[in-house]
Design an enzyme around this catalytic site. Structure first.
Site, PDB file in Angstrom:
ATOM      1  N   MET A   1      -5.609   3.375  -2.579  1.00 54.44           N
ATOM      2  CA  MET A   1      -6.456   4.569  -2.515  1.00 54.44           C
ATOM      3  C   MET A   1      -7.416   4.495  -1.324  1.00 54.44           C
ATOM      4  O   MET A   1      -7.691   5.507  -0.687  1.00 54.44           O
ATOM      5  CB  MET A   1      -7.235   4.737  -3.826  1.00 54.44           C
ATOM      6  CG  MET A   1      -6.490   5.482  -4.902  1.00 54.44           C
ATOM      7  SD  MET A   1      -5.791   7.052  -4.339  1.00 54.44           S
ATOM      8  CE  MET A   1      -7.248   7.907  -3.788  1.00 54.44           C
TER       9      MET A   1
ATOM     10  N   THR B   1     -12.723   4.721  -9.496  1.00 51.84           N
ATOM     11  CA  THR B   1     -12.147   3.553 -10.176  1.00 51.84           C
ATOM     12  C   THR B   1     -11.991   3.817 -11.673  1.00 51.84           C
ATOM     13  O   THR B   1     -12.863   4.422 -12.286  1.00 51.84           O
ATOM     14  CB  THR B   1     -13.078   2.338  -9.947  1.00 51.84           C
ATOM     15  OG1 THR B   1     -13.175   2.133  -8.537  1.00 51.84           O
ATOM     16  CG2 THR B   1     -12.555   1.094 -10.612  1.00 51.84           C
TER      17      THR B   1
ATOM     18  N   HIS C   1       3.001   5.535 -14.264  1.00 47.57           N
ATOM     19  CA  HIS C   1       2.456   5.127 -12.964  1.00 47.57           C
ATOM     20  C   HIS C   1       3.291   3.986 -12.371  1.00 47.57           C
ATOM     21  O   HIS C   1       4.058   3.341 -13.077  1.00 47.57           O
ATOM     22  CB  HIS C   1       1.000   4.665 -13.103  1.00 47.57           C
ATOM     23  CG  HIS C   1       0.039   5.808 -13.258  1.00 47.57           C
ATOM     24  ND1 HIS C   1      -0.186   6.416 -14.470  1.00 47.57           N
ATOM     25  CD2 HIS C   1      -0.720   6.469 -12.350  1.00 47.57           C
ATOM     26  CE1 HIS C   1      -1.057   7.400 -14.301  1.00 47.57           C
ATOM     27  NE2 HIS C   1      -1.389   7.459 -13.037  1.00 47.57           N
TER      28      HIS C   1
ATOM     29  N   LYS D   1      -0.011  -0.775 -11.048  1.00 48.35           N
ATOM     30  CA  LYS D   1      -1.238  -0.323 -11.719  1.00 48.35           C
ATOM     31  C   LYS D   1      -1.712  -1.377 -12.721  1.00 48.35           C
ATOM     32  O   LYS D   1      -0.920  -1.929 -13.474  1.00 48.35           O
ATOM     33  CB  LYS D   1      -1.006   1.028 -12.417  1.00 48.35           C
ATOM     34  CG  LYS D   1      -2.282   1.611 -12.999  1.00 48.35           C
ATOM     35  CD  LYS D   1      -2.144   3.082 -13.308  1.00 48.35           C
ATOM     36  CE  LYS D   1      -3.386   3.654 -13.967  1.00 48.35           C
ATOM     37  NZ  LYS D   1      -4.600   3.564 -13.135  1.00 48.35           N
TER      38      LYS D   1
HETATM   39  P1  NAD Z   1      -5.422  -1.347  -5.323  1.00 47.59           P
HETATM   40  O1  NAD Z   1      -5.255  -2.557  -6.160  1.00 47.59           O
HETATM   41  O2  NAD Z   1      -4.358  -0.971  -4.337  1.00 47.59           O
HETATM   42  O3  NAD Z   1      -6.796  -1.446  -4.495  1.00 47.59           O
HETATM   43  C1  NAD Z   1      -8.007  -1.898  -5.016  1.00 47.59           C
HETATM   44  C2  NAD Z   1      -8.830  -2.506  -3.870  1.00 47.59           C
HETATM   45  O4  NAD Z   1     -10.116  -2.849  -4.365  1.00 47.59           O
HETATM   46  C3  NAD Z   1      -8.189  -3.788  -3.295  1.00 47.59           C
HETATM   47  O5  NAD Z   1      -8.202  -3.756  -1.880  1.00 47.59           O
HETATM   48  C4  NAD Z   1      -9.113  -4.897  -3.842  1.00 47.59           C
HETATM   49  O6  NAD Z   1      -9.200  -6.024  -2.952  1.00 47.59           O
HETATM   50  C5  NAD Z   1     -10.431  -4.135  -3.888  1.00 47.59           C
HETATM   51  N1  NAD Z   1     -11.406  -4.776  -4.780  1.00 47.59           N
HETATM   52  C6  NAD Z   1     -11.194  -5.498  -5.922  1.00 47.59           C
HETATM   53  N2  NAD Z   1     -12.365  -5.948  -6.405  1.00 47.59           N
HETATM   54  C7  NAD Z   1     -13.329  -5.515  -5.561  1.00 47.59           C
HETATM   55  C8  NAD Z   1     -14.737  -5.667  -5.523  1.00 47.59           C
HETATM   56  N3  NAD Z   1     -15.384  -6.382  -6.449  1.00 47.59           N
HETATM   57  N4  NAD Z   1     -15.433  -5.069  -4.513  1.00 47.59           N
HETATM   58  C9  NAD Z   1     -14.798  -4.359  -3.563  1.00 47.59           C
HETATM   59  N5  NAD Z   1     -13.456  -4.198  -3.525  1.00 47.59           N
HETATM   60  C10 NAD Z   1     -12.736  -4.769  -4.524  1.00 47.59           C
HETATM   61  O7  NAD Z   1      -5.676  -0.161  -6.344  1.00 47.59           O
HETATM   62  P2  NAD Z   1      -5.572   1.417  -6.060  1.00 47.59           P
HETATM   63  O8  NAD Z   1      -4.214   1.890  -6.446  1.00 47.59           O
HETATM   64  O9  NAD Z   1      -6.096   1.713  -4.681  1.00 47.59           O
HETATM   65  O10 NAD Z   1      -6.578   1.955  -7.166  1.00 47.59           O
HETATM   66  C11 NAD Z   1      -7.947   1.595  -7.157  1.00 47.59           C
HETATM   67  C12 NAD Z   1      -8.643   2.206  -8.363  1.00 47.59           C
HETATM   68  O11 NAD Z   1      -8.630   3.638  -8.250  1.00 47.59           O
HETATM   69  C13 NAD Z   1      -7.935   1.909  -9.695  1.00 47.59           C
HETATM   70  O12 NAD Z   1      -8.907   1.744 -10.706  1.00 47.59           O
HETATM   71  C14 NAD Z   1      -7.104   3.162  -9.944  1.00 47.59           C
HETATM   72  O13 NAD Z   1      -6.782   3.375 -11.294  1.00 47.59           O
HETATM   73  C15 NAD Z   1      -8.050   4.215  -9.427  1.00 47.59           C
HETATM   74  N6  NAD Z   1      -7.448   5.507  -9.060  1.00 47.59           N
HETATM   75  C16 NAD Z   1      -8.188   6.603  -9.329  1.00 47.59           C
HETATM   76  C17 NAD Z   1      -7.735   7.849  -8.953  1.00 47.59           C
HETATM   77  C18 NAD Z   1      -8.599   9.042  -9.215  1.00 47.59           C
HETATM   78  O14 NAD Z   1      -8.226  10.168  -8.850  1.00 47.59           O
HETATM   79  N7  NAD Z   1      -9.776   8.840  -9.801  1.00 47.59           N
HETATM   80  C19 NAD Z   1      -6.496   7.983  -8.320  1.00 47.59           C
HETATM   81  C20 NAD Z   1      -5.763   6.836  -8.057  1.00 47.59           C
HETATM   82  C21 NAD Z   1      -6.255   5.587  -8.423  1.00 47.59           C
END
Ligand code: NAD
Length: 243
Positions: free
Chosen positions: A14, A76, A132, A136
């Site tokens: 994201m 998140t 998903h 995920k």
């Molecule tokens: P991902 O695993 O690809 O990316 C997560 C990133 O966050 C990684 O780069 C990781 O290193 C980083 N991270 C982990 N802990 C951290 C911390 N303490 N501080 C800073 N960075 C940290 O996951 P993703 O697919 O990009 O999804 C991220 C979040 O967004 C998930 O919770 C997902 O469910 C959510 N999401 C929400 C929506 C929405 O519309 N609200 C849409 C898609 C995904």
């Protein structure tokens, strides 16, 4: 208005989608941070935070945002109910858009689900199915959790009504349960179906996301909106003027 954005979780799927969408929209990410980086040092110079990282990061992130009085957009997911309640109380101290899904289509699905649950009543068995990608980390999705919340609200039920999958001799389905089923596989960006099934007919409301750009553009829209709001918790329905 040009705003200076701090993006947390910048190296994730994201995070990359938000950076790409920002470029398309003529916005820029001023600070990109990820796990291990010092957010507090970068915060004073930015106008708003966008967070797509890990549910474990939200508490510390909110503390920093409050200390520096910065508005925040939280995308998140994966917080449990108790954790979320505590975090929302914290987040209310600053302008905060918190949304499990930033797509316009899904926000309309929320509104349609509320209306369908209201009109169809408990004679129509409600079940939510989501799918998903295999990477995920949380289940059910934040979007499914919101859909379930809406159904429970309309049916005046509590979370004890939820059935997370079924297995074995479960007995007949009761009218006071709401099923939730999380499928995982491949590269599916996000599918959600809300089903209302009665004897003789079934209504299915389905949304399918095929590109993370929809969430990223929604989060950027929320960031532009939240910088001029008073402290409080908002969702995408507020940003889109759907309330
Ligand atoms: P991902 O695993 O690809 O990316 C997560 C990133 O966050 C990684 O780069 C990781 O290193 C980083 N991270 C982990 N802990 C951290 C911390 N303490 N501080 C800073 N960075 C940290 O996951 P993703 O697919 O990009 O999804 C991220 C979040 O967004 C998930 O919770 C997902 O469910 C959510 N999401 C929400 C929506 C929405 O519309 N609200 C849409 C898609 C995904």
């Amino acid at each position: 208005m040009a705003i200076s954005i701090l993006l947390n979780g910048a190296r994730g799927r994201m995070g990359e989608a938000v950076a790409l969408a920002a470029t398309d929209l003529g916005l820029s990410i001023s600070v990109a941070v990820d796990a291990g980086d010092d957010i507090a040092a970068a915060l004073p110079g930015c106008d708003v935070i966008i967070d797509f990282s890990s549910h474990q990061a939200t508490s510390a992130l909110l503390e920093s945002a409050i200390a520096h009085r910065k508005p925040i957009v939280i995308g998140t997911t994966g917080h449990d109910a108790e954790e979320k309640k505590r975090l929302l109380a914290l987040a209310a101290q600053i302008p905060c858009v918190w949304a499990g899904n930033f797509s316009v289509g899904v926000n309309l699905l929320f509104a349609l689900t509320r209306r369908a649950a209201h009109i169809l009543g408990s004679d129509y068995d409600a079940e939510v199915v989501e799918m998903h990608h295999r990477f995920k980390k949380d289940a059910p999705s934040g979007t499914a959790a919101r859909l379930l919340e809406i159904i429970l609200e309309e049916r005046k039920l509590t979370t004890s009504a939820l059935r997370h999958g079924r297995e074995g001799i479960t007995g007949e389905r009761t009218s006071t349960e709401v099923g939730i089923h999380a499928l995982r596989g491949g590269d599916v960006v996000g599918d959600h179906t809300v089903m209302f099934a009665a004897l003789g007919e079934r209504l299915e409301l389905t949304h399918k996301a095929s590109d993370r750009g929809i969430f990223a553009r929604g989060a950027l829209r929320a960031a532009q909106w939240v910088v001029s709001q008073k402290p409080g918790i908002y969702d995408m329905q507020d940003v889109l003027g759907l309330k």
